[in-house]
Design a protein around this motif. Structure first.
Motif, PDB file in Angstrom:
ATOM      1  N   SER B  83       0.836  -1.204   0.000  1.00 28.16           N
ATOM      2  CA  SER B  83       0.000   0.000   0.000  1.00 28.16           C
ATOM      3  C   SER B  83       0.871   1.255   0.000  1.00 28.16           C
ATOM      4  CB  SER B  83      -0.974   0.003   1.174  1.00 28.16           C
ATOM      5  OG  SER B  83      -0.289  -0.018   2.373  1.00 28.16           O
ATOM      6  N   GLY B  84       2.035   1.202   0.671  1.00 29.84           N
ATOM      7  CA  GLY B  84       2.945   2.352   0.616  1.00 29.84           C
ATOM      8  C   GLY B  84       3.423   2.618  -0.803  1.00 29.84           C
ATOM      9  N   CYS B  85       3.771   1.518  -1.493  1.00 31.67           N
ATOM     10  CA  CYS B  85       4.227   1.633  -2.877  1.00 31.67           C
ATOM     11  C   CYS B  85       3.136   2.241  -3.760  1.00 31.67           C
ATOM     12  CB  CYS B  85       4.568   0.231  -3.381  1.00 31.67           C
ATOM     13  SG  CYS B  85       5.784   0.218  -4.653  1.00 31.67           S
ATOM     14  N   LEU B  86       1.914   1.788  -3.542  1.00 25.38           N
ATOM     15  CA  LEU B  86       0.812   2.300  -4.354  1.00 25.38           C
ATOM     16  C   LEU B  86       0.582   3.784  -4.072  1.00 25.38           C
ATOM     17  CD1 LEU B  86      -0.732   0.728  -6.358  1.00 25.38           C
ATOM     18  CD2 LEU B  86      -2.514   0.362  -4.696  1.00 25.38           C
ATOM     19  N   ASP B  87       0.736   4.197  -2.805  1.00 24.98           N
ATOM     20  CA  ASP B  87       0.600   5.615  -2.470  1.00 24.98           C
ATOM     21  C   ASP B  87       1.653   6.441  -3.196  1.00 24.98           C
ATOM     22  OD1 ASP B  87      -0.337   5.094   0.983  1.00 24.98           O
ATOM     23  OD2 ASP B  87      -1.554   5.435  -0.804  1.00 24.98           O
ATOM     24  N   LEU B  88       2.895   5.929  -3.200  1.00 26.72           N
ATOM     25  CA  LEU B  88       3.966   6.649  -3.899  1.00 26.72           C
ATOM     26  C   LEU B  88       3.634   6.776  -5.379  1.00 26.72           C
ATOM     27  CD1 LEU B  88       7.232   5.088  -2.455  1.00 26.72           C
ATOM     28  CD2 LEU B  88       6.469   7.417  -2.183  1.00 26.72           C
ATOM     29  N   LEU B  89       3.128   5.673  -5.951  1.00 26.75           N
ATOM     30  CA  LEU B  89       2.802   5.701  -7.373  1.00 26.75           C
ATOM     31  C   LEU B  89       1.714   6.717  -7.661  1.00 26.75           C
ATOM     32  CD1 LEU B  89       3.261   4.336 -10.109  1.00 26.75           C
ATOM     33  CD2 LEU B  89       1.377   2.821  -9.582  1.00 26.75           C
ATOM     34  N   GLN B 156      -8.663   5.686 -11.147  1.00 26.64           N
ATOM     35  CA  GLN B 156      -8.725   4.241 -10.920  1.00 26.64           C
ATOM     36  C   GLN B 156      -7.844   3.826  -9.756  1.00 26.64           C
ATOM     37  OE1 GLN B 156      -7.545   2.315 -14.455  1.00 26.64           O
ATOM     38  NE2 GLN B 156      -9.509   2.578 -15.457  1.00 26.64           N
ATOM     39  N   VAL B 157      -6.628   4.374  -9.753  1.00 25.90           N
ATOM     40  CA  VAL B 157      -5.695   3.978  -8.690  1.00 25.90           C
ATOM     41  C   VAL B 157      -6.209   4.429  -7.329  1.00 25.90           C
ATOM     42  CG1 VAL B 157      -3.374   4.308  -7.793  1.00 25.90           C
ATOM     43  CG2 VAL B 157      -3.697   3.942 -10.189  1.00 25.90           C
ATOM     44  N   SER B 158      -6.763   5.636  -7.256  1.00 30.86           N
ATOM     45  CA  SER B 158      -7.240   6.062  -5.932  1.00 30.86           C
ATOM     46  C   SER B 158      -8.435   5.240  -5.504  1.00 30.86           C
ATOM     47  CB  SER B 158      -7.592   7.546  -5.862  1.00 30.86           C
ATOM     48  OG  SER B 158      -7.743   8.104  -7.086  1.00 30.86           O
ATOM     49  N   GLU B 159      -9.276   4.830  -6.464  1.00 29.53           N
ATOM     50  CA  GLU B 159     -10.384   3.949  -6.082  1.00 29.53           C
ATOM     51  C   GLU B 159      -9.863   2.635  -5.553  1.00 29.53           C
ATOM     52  OE1 GLU B 159     -13.604   5.315  -9.380  1.00 29.53           O
ATOM     53  OE2 GLU B 159     -13.243   3.159  -9.098  1.00 29.53           O
ATOM     54  N   MET B 160      -8.824   2.135  -6.227  1.00 32.40           N
ATOM     55  CA  MET B 160      -8.255   0.865  -5.794  1.00 32.40           C
ATOM     56  C   MET B 160      -7.719   0.974  -4.373  1.00 32.40           C
ATOM     57  SD  MET B 160      -5.694  -1.696  -7.751  1.00 32.40           S
ATOM     58  CE  MET B 160      -4.552  -0.546  -8.365  1.00 32.40           C
ATOM     59  N   ILE B 161      -7.036   2.098  -4.084  1.00 31.49           N
ATOM     60  CA  ILE B 161      -6.488   2.269  -2.733  1.00 31.49           C
ATOM     61  C   ILE B 161      -7.618   2.316  -1.718  1.00 31.49           C
ATOM     62  CG2 ILE B 161      -5.219   3.836  -1.248  1.00 31.49           C
ATOM     63  CD1 ILE B 161      -3.554   4.654  -3.523  1.00 31.49           C
ATOM     64  N   GLN B 162      -8.673   3.054  -2.044  1.00 31.06           N
ATOM     65  CA  GLN B 162      -9.811   3.157  -1.128  1.00 31.06           C
ATOM     66  C   GLN B 162     -10.413   1.790  -0.852  1.00 31.06           C
ATOM     67  OE1 GLN B 162     -12.946   5.696  -1.040  1.00 31.06           O
ATOM     68  NE2 GLN B 162     -11.491   7.074  -0.093  1.00 31.06           N
ATOM     69  N   GLU B 163     -10.622   1.033  -1.944  1.00 28.39           N
ATOM     70  CA  GLU B 163     -11.199  -0.301  -1.780  1.00 28.39           C
ATOM     71  C   GLU B 163     -10.343  -1.162  -0.890  1.00 28.39           C
ATOM     72  OE1 GLU B 163     -12.422  -1.464  -6.018  1.00 28.39           O
ATOM     73  OE2 GLU B 163     -12.553  -3.256  -4.759  1.00 28.39           O
ATOM     74  N   MET B 164      -9.035  -1.061  -1.125  1.00 32.64           N
ATOM     75  CA  MET B 164      -8.114  -1.852  -0.327  1.00 32.64           C
ATOM     76  C   MET B 164      -8.264  -1.525   1.148  1.00 32.64           C
ATOM     77  SD  MET B 164      -4.671  -1.620  -2.566  1.00 32.64           S
ATOM     78  CE  MET B 164      -3.654  -1.463  -1.157  1.00 32.64           C
ATOM     79  N   GLU B 165      -8.335  -0.230   1.449  1.00 32.04           N
ATOM     80  CA  GLU B 165      -8.451   0.158   2.858  1.00 32.04           C
ATOM     81  C   GLU B 165      -9.740  -0.380   3.454  1.00 32.04           C
ATOM     82  OE1 GLU B 165      -6.306   1.891   4.886  1.00 32.04           O
ATOM     83  OE2 GLU B 165      -4.963   1.526   3.216  1.00 32.04           O
ATOM     84  N   MET B 166     -10.809  -0.374   2.657  1.00 29.65           N
ATOM     85  CA  MET B 166     -12.093  -0.823   3.189  1.00 29.65           C
ATOM     86  C   MET B 166     -12.117  -2.329   3.400  1.00 29.65           C
ATOM     87  SD  MET B 166     -14.146   1.690   3.519  1.00 29.65           S
ATOM     88  CE  MET B 166     -13.087   3.057   3.746  1.00 29.65           C
ATOM     89  N   LYS B 167     -11.561  -3.056   2.417  1.00 28.43           N
ATOM     90  CA  LYS B 167     -11.776  -4.502   2.451  1.00 28.43           C
ATOM     91  C   LYS B 167     -10.865  -5.215   3.427  1.00 28.43           C
ATOM     92  CE  LYS B 167     -14.302  -5.463  -1.521  1.00 28.43           C
ATOM     93  NZ  LYS B 167     -13.862  -5.335  -2.896  1.00 28.43           N
TER      94      LYS B 167
END
Lengths: 394, 237
Positions: B83-89, B156-167
């Motif tokens: 998730s850190g990597c995805l935030d950086l991206l 798309q990427v921010s949605e993915m991050i949000q989903e990840m946090e929720m799930k």
């Protein structure tokens, strides 16, 4: 600042650039400090001192960096070479420098220097390791990969990018002792630096408790109410302020014509329209203006209650008068206004009269305050109900 | 095994993110060009694919209830890194969008900033995509269309991050990183010592890098030996 830097890039009218020669590599786009200053003077028609100051600001905010001494953030107006910072690293409020990025940078530096980080960078490194410990794996992985990715570039580009990053972090995380340009101002640093350490004994804590207790009972106004009142004040007074709405006939400081002052003198026969409007704002305005007060006195004379205003004026005279005359003044006022059967007796309610008479035994400057307030309120009511219409149409 | 696969995917994503960061650094500068924008697009698409794949794997692993405590801790560690990597991206993609809009390639009145970076970055992008070389096929107004697509991809990427946090519920503070401070110094030979010389930028007119000097002396010694041998052979024959 960004617009200044972008206009410096114009190939025809921008700053002239040369190439920098290192041992075998040649890196283009260096600008001499003197050229930058000369360009600023030419483009904005400013003096040399101002151009130097502006140039130094650009360097301090990281838009330009020196190639010889990257740590000293000043612009030297001679041959010292400078280079422009890449837009990714421009100082931006939207993306402040993040802790994770700083950790990655320090780790990269650690790898390059083989563990020889010094001074504040070592401290920051240890601090960050404690703070963001959970992502330390990511930090190490990213640092290694970024170094490997950078190797794919030419030598010259690698040098330039390393310089750019170093400058960015010098601006965003300055070493101790260097003032940070991104902070609010000197007040912030001084309150932490010069704090006196009091001994934490029981006295101190008692004082603290007392202070907190008093703070709890302090009357507070909601900011919404404050702001409404503020807005009302500003909109009401706006047209009357000579700075905001101009002054007629003209500003004496600008045109050397002092008719404005003669028209607005304290005692003038014909007050200006704006002045009369101000009397309608509040009773205090009317009383403070000598012309207004005169008119009010005349009005009260027609109503056979002029002694109220005289009493009020006498009390004001007592409050602001000499200390040596206080006793005599109090006596005079009593004889004239408050004694039963006095020549100009004022109508004060019994409770206030009792309290005033008691206070008169030890007269001081503020002994007649209650009575004065009572009379003031009385006059205000009179003013509000009858006089307002007259003065506005005056 | 699932853990190894996850680790490999995460490493690849990490590599792609680092390369993307390197490429975004030069947007708006003197090395900005159509090619750079194309490389940016390819790198970030690859990074997104890897991200989706890693997420699927990691979510499946973390949802598995029958996982031992140690395995679970391991996966949580990988999750935090992911998730850190995805935030950086995502942050880099947003910056790329802002910089790309501020410095359009074909506008006549907006010159690029002369930063001194002149070379191409094809090697960086090729590294990210794990290929040898990268062909450039972009046409005319590539950067304008690219910016629109970049906006969609950021969403798309921010949605993915949000989903990840929720799930998936992985509390960050319970994760202990495996690397200690200074762990990067114990790394393998892939980080060569010669990169030390790349840092200093003072103008050097004096002696050169010690490693270069060593290489030069060895080379010249070999050359001399070869010349001597050739002379001997010529004399003998």
């Amino acid at each position: 600042m960004e617009r200044v830097v972008v206009s410096m890039q114009d190939p025809d009218q921008g700053v002239k650039t040369r190439s920098q020669r290192l041992f075998i590599t040649v890196i283009p786009h260096t600008a001499a400090g003197g050229d930058v200053v000369a360009w600023l003077i030419r483009k904005y028609c400013i003096s040399e001192e101002e151009a130097l100051h502006l140039g130094t600001l650009l360097v301090q905010h990281g838009y330009l960096y020196s190639l010889r001494e990257p740590r000293s953030l000043v612009l030297r107006p001679d041959d010292t070479p400078y280079r422009f910072q890449t837009p990714y690293f421009w100082t931006s409020t939207v993306w402040p420098a993040a802790e994770l990025d700083y950790a990655i940078y320090l780790t990269k530096k650690n790898i390059r220097k083989q563990g020889a980080l010094v001074g504040h960078e070592k401290e920051h490194y240890d601090q960050l390791h404690r703070k963001i410990n959970h992502t330390w794996d990511l930090v190490v992985m990213q640092a290694r990969e970024q170094l490997r990715a950078a190797k794919q570039r030419r030598k010259g580009d690698r040098l330039v990018i390393a310089c750019q990053e170093q400058t960015y972090w010098l601006v965003n995380r300055p070493p101790p002792g260097v003032p940070s340009v991104l902070e609010q101002g000197p007040e912030r640093s001084s309150c932490t630096a010069g704090g006196v350490q009091m001994t934490k004994n029981t006295e101190f804590y008692k004082q603290e408790m007392e202070r907190c207790r008093k703070a709890l009972t302090r009357a507070r106004v909601k900011s919404s109410v404050c702001l409404e009142a503020y807005l009302k004040f500003s909109s009401q007074r706006g047209p009357h302020d000579p700075m905001m709405s101009g002054c007629l006939p003209s500003n004496p400081w600008v045109t050397d014509d002092d008719s404005y002052w003669t028209f607005n003198a304290p005692s003038v026969a014909v007050p200006t329209k704006l002045r009369v409007e101000r009397w309608a704002f509040s009773f205090q305005e009317l009383l403070e203006d000598p012309v207004g007060r005169g008119h009010f006195m005349d009005f009260l004379g027609t109503e056979f209650s002029a002694e109220n205003l005289s009493f009020w004026e006498a009390c004001e005279g007592l409050r602001h008068g000499e200390q040596a005359q206080v006793r005599a003044a109090v006596d005079a006022i009593y004889q004239q206004f408050l004694a039963p059967g006095a020549a100009r007796w004022v109508n004060i309610d019994s409770r206030t009269m009792e309290r005033t008479l008691e206070g008169l035994r030890q007269p001081h400057r503020y002994v007649l305050d209650e009575a004065q307030l009572h009379i003031y309120m009385l006059m205000k009511k009179v003013e509000d109900s009858r006089c307002k219409a007259d003065t506005v149409t005056w | 095994m699932a853990r190894e696969e996850c680790k490999a995917l995460l490493d690849a994503l990490n590599k792609a993110t680092a390369c993307y960061h390197q490429l975004v650094l030069t947007v708006g500068g003197s090395a900005d060009s159509q090619n750079l924008r194309e490389e940016l697009q390819k790198t970030r698409r690859k990074a997104q694919e890897l991200a989706v794949a890693t997420r699927a794997q990691l979510t499946a692993a973390l949802r598995d209830r029958g996982l031992g405590a140690e395995e679970r801790a391991e996966f949580e560690r990988l999750w935090v890194a992911f998730s850190g990597c995805l935030d950086l991206l995502e942050a880099d993609m947003r910056r790329a969008l802002a910089l790309g809009t501020a410095f359009p390639l074909h506008a006549p009145r907006r010159p690029l900033v002369r930063t001194g970076v002149a070379g191409g970055s094809a090697g960086v992008a090729a590294r990210a995509l794990s290929v040898r070389s990268l062909p450039h096929e972009a046409e005319g107004n590539f950067d304008v269309d690219d910016l629109r697509e970049l906006e969609h991809e950021i969403l798309q990427v921010s949605e993915m991050i949000q989903e990840m946090e929720m799930k998936v519920n992985v509390p960050r503070w319970t994760v202990q990183a495996r690397q200690t401070a200074g762990a990067e110094l114990l790394s393998s030979a892939s980080v060569r010592v010669s990169s030390v010389g790349a840092v200093s930028v003072q103008e050097r007119t004096g002696p050169c890098d010690p490693n270069k000097a060593l290489a030069a002396t060895v080379f010249s010694a070999v050359l001399l030996a070869a010349v001597a041998l050739a002379v001997c052979v010529a004399k003998l024959s």
